[in-house]
Design a protein around this motif. Structure first.
Motif, PDB file in Angstrom:
ATOM      1  N   TRP A 235     -72.961 -12.146  73.178  1.00 22.61           N
ATOM      2  CA  TRP A 235     -72.693 -12.743  73.269  1.00 22.61           C
ATOM      3  C   TRP A 235     -73.915 -12.979  72.473  1.00 22.61           C
ATOM      4  O   TRP A 235     -75.410 -12.955  72.740  1.00 22.61           O
ATOM      5  CB  TRP A 235     -71.861 -13.540  74.181  1.00 22.61           C
ATOM      6  N   TYR A 236     -73.617 -14.647  72.200  1.00 23.12           N
ATOM      7  CA  TYR A 236     -75.293 -15.283  71.864  1.00 23.12           C
ATOM      8  C   TYR A 236     -75.172 -16.654  72.324  1.00 23.12           C
ATOM      9  O   TYR A 236     -74.953 -16.890  73.497  1.00 23.12           O
ATOM     10  CB  TYR A 236     -75.041 -16.304  69.957  1.00 23.12           C
ATOM     11  N   PRO A 239     -81.307 -18.644  69.795  1.00 21.79           N
ATOM     12  CA  PRO A 239     -81.130 -17.615  69.330  1.00 21.79           C
ATOM     13  C   PRO A 239     -81.449 -15.593  69.458  1.00 21.79           C
ATOM     14  O   PRO A 239     -82.398 -15.121  68.663  1.00 21.79           O
ATOM     15  CB  PRO A 239     -82.937 -17.906  68.908  1.00 21.79           C
ATOM     16  N   ARG A 240     -81.554 -15.412  70.612  1.00 19.72           N
ATOM     17  CA  ARG A 240     -80.719 -14.379  71.225  1.00 19.72           C
ATOM     18  C   ARG A 240     -79.523 -14.079  71.550  1.00 19.72           C
ATOM     19  O   ARG A 240     -78.469 -14.474  70.837  1.00 19.72           O
ATOM     20  CB  ARG A 240     -81.410 -14.022  72.994  1.00 19.72           C
ATOM     21  N   TRP A 241     -79.801 -12.369  71.465  1.00 14.98           N
ATOM     22  CA  TRP A 241     -77.974 -12.025  71.289  1.00 14.98           C
ATOM     23  C   TRP A 241     -78.147 -11.199  72.910  1.00 14.98           C
ATOM     24  O   TRP A 241     -79.215 -10.529  73.455  1.00 14.98           O
ATOM     25  CB  TRP A 241     -78.163 -10.738  70.349  1.00 14.98           C
ATOM     26  N   ASN A 242     -77.222 -11.661  73.397  1.00 16.86           N
ATOM     27  CA  ASN A 242     -76.571 -10.679  74.678  1.00 16.86           C
ATOM     28  C   ASN A 242     -75.312  -9.264  74.734  1.00 16.86           C
ATOM     29  O   ASN A 242     -74.666  -9.892  73.756  1.00 16.86           O
ATOM     30  CB  ASN A 242     -76.044 -11.587  75.906  1.00 16.86           C
ATOM     31  N   ASP A 282     -67.132 -17.236  71.178  1.00 18.64           N
ATOM     32  CA  ASP A 282     -68.300 -15.899  70.598  1.00 18.64           C
ATOM     33  C   ASP A 282     -66.860 -14.854  70.264  1.00 18.64           C
ATOM     34  O   ASP A 282     -67.782 -13.629  69.551  1.00 18.64           O
ATOM     35  CB  ASP A 282     -69.316 -15.338  70.916  1.00 18.64           C
ATOM     36  N   TRP A 283     -66.035 -15.319  70.577  1.00 20.53           N
ATOM     37  CA  TRP A 283     -64.729 -14.056  70.251  1.00 20.53           C
ATOM     38  C   TRP A 283     -63.908 -14.651  68.579  1.00 20.53           C
ATOM     39  O   TRP A 283     -63.768 -15.618  68.156  1.00 20.53           O
ATOM     40  CB  TRP A 283     -63.766 -15.077  71.105  1.00 20.53           C
ATOM     41  N   HIS A 284     -64.491 -13.541  67.860  1.00 17.22           N
ATOM     42  CA  HIS A 284     -64.231 -13.970  66.382  1.00 17.22           C
ATOM     43  C   HIS A 284     -62.923 -13.513  65.934  1.00 17.22           C
ATOM     44  O   HIS A 284     -62.492 -12.089  65.521  1.00 17.22           O
ATOM     45  CB  HIS A 284     -65.445 -12.953  65.543  1.00 17.22           C
TER      46      HIS A 284
END
Length: 324
Positions: A235-236, A239-242, A282-284
């Motif tokens: 997930w976002y 600006p960071r990625w998790n 963030d579920w695409h």
């Protein structure tokens, strides 16, 4: 969209995004997301249909619309970053990533056991692949064939440039499943997107109180090779990625192979369910996913076909009357 037009559009995006200033590029993709959301195009409607299962009937339409807007922005952020990823310096990919559970994955690799990492379509899975390879762990994945072939080759080359080994989901010259098993038996890492039954051979599971069909590949590979089955959620956060590497999902016991795979897959999906519920934007998942939607779609097609047949029959009857 025409295949040649689609291929040209992707090629242009890859070339333009790498050259454009990042702030400007992100703004363009955000506007594209908002335009899709405002017009409620097919993708947005599909996303809202799936998100409704998460939020339940108690959520208002306004709440669902706000969530789908965030979801479309997240989805277009994935595409922007995918186009730009090969131009990002490694220190940016590593430095702006927050990860947990990495010791579980690293132990499975260090012990020579191998690991099957299973992911839902969340966050940025291309970034996650680049991140793990930069940490010195090579990975193998599969790619769905898209048309035209030139576009499939471009996607494959892009991921290979990030350090991934990419095998075709279908239509390859070698047996992909056997190749994945060899990588795992050699102590390697296999990463698979695992929440869409693309080839129609999956099993039914329960997700958010409804029936859905998902692939069995991760569970079957873990059972056949003894590799660790590790769910991963992405997930976002600004600006960071998790990246979260969850605890291992053990292969279920049982006398029948098919039942062991089904139960293991259901346990895997339960982890996905919790992760998606925590970060639904963030579920695409824009495509039909739940069985009820497929059934309703089949019913609509049947009604249209019946109406067309009756119309044709009526036209023929009227023509017969005139001829008589």
């Amino acid at each position: 969209m025409d295949e040649r037009v689609a291929a040209a559009a992707y090629a242009a995006a890859w070339a333009a995004v790498g050259r454009a200033p990042e702030g400007a590029g992100r703004a363009v993709f955000r506007r594209l997301a908002d335009r899709s959301w405002r017009t409620r195009d097919e993708g947005t409607r599909g996303l809202e249909r799936n998100l409704r299962r998460l939020v339940g009937p108690q959520a208002t339409d306004a709440q669902l619309r706000a969530l789908s807007r965030a979801g479309m922005r997240s989805y277009m952020r994935y595409f922007y970053e995918m186009f730009r990823l090969s131009a990002m310096p490694p220190e940016r990919i590593l430095g702006d990533t927050r990860a947990s559970g990495t010791e579980t994955l690293e132990k499975a690799i260090a012990d020579g056991r191998g690991a099957v990492v299973a992911l839902p379509h969340m966050g940025n899975w291309d970034h996650a692949g680049a991140w793990i390879t930069l940490r010195g762990i090579p990975l193998t994945t599969v790619a769905q064939r898209v048309r035209p072939e030139s576009l499939y080759r471009r996607f494959t080359a892009h991921r290979e440039s990030l350090g991934m080994e990419v095998l075709p989901l279908t239509g390859g010259s070698a047996n992909t499943v056997a190749a994945l098993a060899r990588r795992l038996r050699g102590g390697g890492l296999v990463c698979l997107l695992a929440d869409r039954d693309i080839n129609g051979t999956g099993v039914e599971v329960e997700l958010f109180g409804e029936t859905a069909r998902v692939p069995t590949g991760p569970a079957a590979l873990a059972m056949n090779t003894g590799a660790a089955l590790l769910p991963v959620s992405l997930w976002y956060d600004g600006p960071r990625w998790n990246i979260r590497i969850h605890d291992e999902v053990p292969v279920a016991d049982g006398a029948r192979r098919s039942e062991r795979i089904r139960r293991t897959t259901q346990d895997l999906v339960r982890v996905f369910e919790g992760a998606i519920a925590e970060h639904p934007e963030d579920w695409h998942m824009l495509q039909p996913f739940f069985e009820r939607d497929f059934e309703e779609d089949r019913a609509r097609r049947a009604r249209r076909e019946t109406a067309a047949a009756l119309e044709a029959l009526g036209t023929a009857d009227r023509a017969g009357v005139r001829a008589g």
